[in-house]
Design a protein around this motif. Structure first.
Motif, PDB file in Angstrom:
ATOM      1  N   LEU A  31     -17.993  13.803 -13.255  1.00  0.00           N
ATOM      2  CA  LEU A  31     -16.978  14.099 -12.254  1.00  0.00           C
ATOM      3  C   LEU A  31     -16.784  12.925 -11.294  1.00  0.00           C
ATOM      4  N   SER A  32     -17.883  12.290 -10.961  1.00  0.00           N
ATOM      5  CA  SER A  32     -17.781  11.121 -10.058  1.00  0.00           C
ATOM      6  C   SER A  32     -16.955  10.012 -10.707  1.00  0.00           C
ATOM      7  N   VAL A  33     -17.206   9.770 -11.981  1.00  0.00           N
ATOM      8  CA  VAL A  33     -16.447   8.728 -12.702  1.00  0.00           C
ATOM      9  C   VAL A  33     -14.974   9.097 -12.760  1.00  0.00           C
ATOM     10  N   PHE A  34     -14.705  10.418 -13.023  1.00  0.00           N
ATOM     11  CA  PHE A  34     -13.311  10.851 -13.128  1.00  0.00           C
ATOM     12  C   PHE A  34     -12.582  10.658 -11.808  1.00  0.00           C
ATOM     13  N   PHE A  35     -13.200  11.120 -10.721  1.00  0.00           N
ATOM     14  CA  PHE A  35     -12.546  10.999  -9.418  1.00  0.00           C
ATOM     15  C   PHE A  35     -12.380   9.521  -8.992  1.00  0.00           C
ATOM     16  N   ALA A  36     -13.350   8.698  -9.371  1.00  0.00           N
ATOM     17  CA  ALA A  36     -13.216   7.260  -9.052  1.00  0.00           C
ATOM     18  C   ALA A  36     -12.027   6.643  -9.782  1.00  0.00           C
ATOM     19  N   GLY A  37     -11.836   7.065 -11.061  1.00  0.00           N
ATOM     20  CA  GLY A  37     -10.683   6.566 -11.809  1.00  0.00           C
ATOM     21  C   GLY A  37      -9.371   7.020 -11.212  1.00  0.00           C
ATOM     22  N   VAL A  38      -9.348   8.329 -10.795  1.00  0.00           N
ATOM     23  CA  VAL A  38      -8.122   8.850 -10.180  1.00  0.00           C
ATOM     24  C   VAL A  38      -7.824   8.103  -8.895  1.00  0.00           C
ATOM     25  N   LEU A  39      -8.849   7.812  -8.117  1.00  0.00           N
ATOM     26  CA  LEU A  39      -8.660   7.091  -6.863  1.00  0.00           C
ATOM     27  C   LEU A  39      -8.127   5.674  -7.094  1.00  0.00           C
ATOM     28  N   CYS A  40      -8.658   5.008  -8.103  1.00  0.00           N
ATOM     29  CA  CYS A  40      -8.167   3.649  -8.438  1.00  0.00           C
ATOM     30  C   CYS A  40      -6.709   3.684  -8.873  1.00  0.00           C
ATOM     31  N   LEU A  41      -6.382   4.675  -9.715  1.00  0.00           N
ATOM     32  CA  LEU A  41      -5.002   4.776 -10.188  1.00  0.00           C
ATOM     33  C   LEU A  41      -4.052   5.036  -9.030  1.00  0.00           C
ATOM     34  N   ALA A  42      -4.464   5.919  -8.107  1.00  0.00           N
ATOM     35  CA  ALA A  42      -3.613   6.214  -6.948  1.00  0.00           C
ATOM     36  C   ALA A  42      -3.439   4.977  -6.078  1.00  0.00           C
ATOM     37  N   THR A  43      -4.513   4.204  -5.941  1.00  0.00           N
ATOM     38  CA  THR A  43      -4.427   2.967  -5.139  1.00  0.00           C
ATOM     39  C   THR A  43      -3.439   1.975  -5.752  1.00  0.00           C
ATOM     40  N   VAL A  44      -3.509   1.808  -7.098  1.00  0.00           N
ATOM     41  CA  VAL A  44      -2.598   0.875  -7.783  1.00  0.00           C
ATOM     42  C   VAL A  44      -1.153   1.314  -7.618  1.00  0.00           C
ATOM     43  N   ILE A  45      -0.900   2.633  -7.770  1.00  0.00           N
ATOM     44  CA  ILE A  45       0.472   3.137  -7.633  1.00  0.00           C
ATOM     45  C   ILE A  45       0.984   2.917  -6.229  1.00  0.00           C
ATOM     46  N   ALA A  46       0.124   3.164  -5.226  1.00  0.00           N
ATOM     47  CA  ALA A  46       0.544   2.983  -3.834  1.00  0.00           C
ATOM     48  C   ALA A  46       0.864   1.528  -3.535  1.00  0.00           C
ATOM     49  N   LEU A  47       0.037   0.601  -4.015  1.00  0.00           N
ATOM     50  CA  LEU A  47       0.282  -0.831  -3.783  1.00  0.00           C
ATOM     51  C   LEU A  47       1.573  -1.275  -4.465  1.00  0.00           C
ATOM     52  N   THR A  48       1.814  -0.813  -5.719  1.00  0.00           N
ATOM     53  CA  THR A  48       3.028  -1.202  -6.449  1.00  0.00           C
ATOM     54  C   THR A  48       4.270  -0.734  -5.717  1.00  0.00           C
ATOM     55  N   THR A  49       4.225   0.503  -5.214  1.00  0.00           N
ATOM     56  CA  THR A  49       5.379   1.042  -4.476  1.00  0.00           C
ATOM     57  C   THR A  49       5.622   0.262  -3.204  1.00  0.00           C
ATOM     58  N   LEU A  50       4.561  -0.118  -2.529  1.00  0.00           N
ATOM     59  CA  LEU A  50       4.686  -0.878  -1.278  1.00  0.00           C
ATOM     60  C   LEU A  50       5.295  -2.255  -1.514  1.00  0.00           C
ATOM     61  N   VAL A  51       4.837  -2.927  -2.585  1.00  0.00           N
ATOM     62  CA  VAL A  51       5.373  -4.266  -2.893  1.00  0.00           C
ATOM     63  C   VAL A  51       6.834  -4.189  -3.260  1.00  0.00           C
ATOM     64  N   THR A  52       7.202  -3.152  -4.050  1.00  0.00           N
ATOM     65  CA  THR A  52       8.600  -3.012  -4.471  1.00  0.00           C
ATOM     66  C   THR A  52       9.507  -2.771  -3.282  1.00  0.00           C
ATOM     67  N   ARG A  53       9.080  -1.922  -2.387  1.00  0.00           N
ATOM     68  CA  ARG A  53       9.906  -1.638  -1.208  1.00  0.00           C
ATOM     69  C   ARG A  53      10.022  -2.854  -0.297  1.00  0.00           C
ATOM     70  N   THR A  54       8.970  -3.633  -0.249  1.00  0.00           N
ATOM     71  CA  THR A  54       9.016  -4.837   0.593  1.00  0.00           C
ATOM     72  C   THR A  54       9.988  -5.861   0.035  1.00  0.00           C
ATOM     73  N   ALA A  55      10.053  -5.986  -1.311  1.00  0.00           N
ATOM     74  CA  ALA A  55      10.929  -6.991  -1.929  1.00  0.00           C
ATOM     75  C   ALA A  55      12.379  -6.606  -1.856  1.00  0.00           C
ATOM     76  N   GLU A  56      12.707  -5.279  -1.919  1.00  0.00           N
ATOM     77  CA  GLU A  56      14.104  -4.870  -1.899  1.00  0.00           C
ATOM     78  C   GLU A  56      14.652  -4.954  -0.487  1.00  0.00           C
ATOM     79  N   PRO A  57      15.899  -5.550  -0.343  1.00  0.00           N
ATOM     80  CA  PRO A  57      16.488  -5.603   0.990  1.00  0.00           C
ATOM     81  C   PRO A  57      16.895  -4.221   1.442  1.00  0.00           C
ATOM     82  N   GLY A  58      16.669  -3.942   2.695  1.00  0.00           N
ATOM     83  CA  GLY A  58      17.020  -2.654   3.248  1.00  0.00           C
ATOM     84  C   GLY A  58      18.505  -2.535   3.447  1.00  0.00           C
ATOM     85  N   PRO A  59      18.961  -1.385   3.894  1.00  0.00           N
ATOM     86  CA  PRO A  59      20.396  -1.180   4.143  1.00  0.00           C
ATOM     87  C   PRO A  59      20.924  -2.188   5.161  1.00  0.00           C
ATOM     88  N   GLY A  60      22.034  -2.778   4.797  1.00  0.00           N
ATOM     89  CA  GLY A  60      22.621  -3.753   5.720  1.00  0.00           C
ATOM     90  C   GLY A  60      22.021  -5.133   5.605  1.00  0.00           C
TER      91      GLY A  60
END
Length: 244
Positions: A31-60
């Motif tokens: 269970l510890s290994v499983f939750f650690a993997g889920v946590l890593c995956l969530a971290t990667v997804i969060a970082l990818t979303t943050l980088v994408t939003r930073t690169a795209e120009p906002g409205p205006g």
């Protein structure tokens, strides 16, 4: 009656409490290994979303618009320069073309058409000799009328000038056509064909002409077919010019 000794505990035994601990540990590790993997995956997804939003120009947002009031005024165009660019390359100006053509010949000047017959009836003087051209013509074959003949090379023709020569002097003198030249309408120079002249005028060459006497002789030139002569210089001196 004596009591039997109790059997020894089995090897590896530890009682019910120890078995429960082992089971819990066996379940906790995966269970510890499983939750650690889920946590890593969530971290990667969060970082990818943050980088994408930073690169795209906002409205205006987008490319920077040029600052107002900083545009440099467009330089004024020279109307004449635009006209020069509009002209098609390779099309010479008519005035310029006339000027360039004028370097080779004068404006309005055309090369006269000079057929051999233009020399008919013309005359000139060579010392005391009056030289008259009875007729001029071209042919590819010449003959003396008594069997001797000659043929012009391929692509060439004979220019034949039948001359009447009169000695207007007081003493016998020799008339010689040696050195005769002719200039074409395009500026080329040809020398008379002595061999061809001998074929048609052998009966006169090297004889003196008495005062007042007139003899008939010939000047012959060999030139490419279609050649036109602007002048003939008898013996390289007396100019015989056509009538144009």
């Amino acid at each position: 009656m004596s009591e039997s000794p109790a059997p020894p505990p089995a090897h590896g035994g530890g009682g019910p409490g120890r078995r429960s601990s082992k089971i819990a540990l066996a379940v906790a590790v995966p269970l510890s290994v499983f939750f650690a993997g889920v946590l890593c995956l969530a971290t990667v997804i969060a970082l990818t979303t943050l980088v994408t939003r930073t690169a795209e120009p906002g409205p205006g947002q987008g490319a920077e618009a040029p600052a107002q009031g900083t545009d440099e005024p467009e330089p004024e165009r020279d109307p004449g320069a635009g006209q020069e660019r509009d002209e098609e390359p390779g099309t010479p100006d008519p005035d310029q073309r006339s000027s360039e053509e004028g370097t080779s010949q004068a404006p309005g000047h055309t090369v006269p058409e000079v057929p051999p017959g233009s020399y008919d009836g013309t005359s000139t003087w060579l010392r005391d000799f009056r030289v008259e051209c009875e007729t001029a013509y071209t042919d590819t074959t010449i003959t003396d009328g008594m069997g001797a003949s000659q043929t012009a090379p391929s692509g060439s023709e004979f220019h034949i000038y039948r001359l009447h020569v009169t000695n207007e002097g007081d003493v016998p003198d020799l008339f010689d056509t040696f050195g005769t030249t002719a200039t074409t309408t395009d500026g080329r120079e040809f020398t008379h064909d002595e061999e061809a002249e001998f074929t048609v005028a052998w009966d006169y060459l090297w004889d003196e002409i008495n005062p007042g006497e007139t003899v008939t002789t010939y000047v012959v030139l060999t030139a490419p077919e279609g050649t036109r002569f602007a002048e003939v210089r008898i013996a390289g001196e007396a100019v015989l010019e056509p009538v144009t």
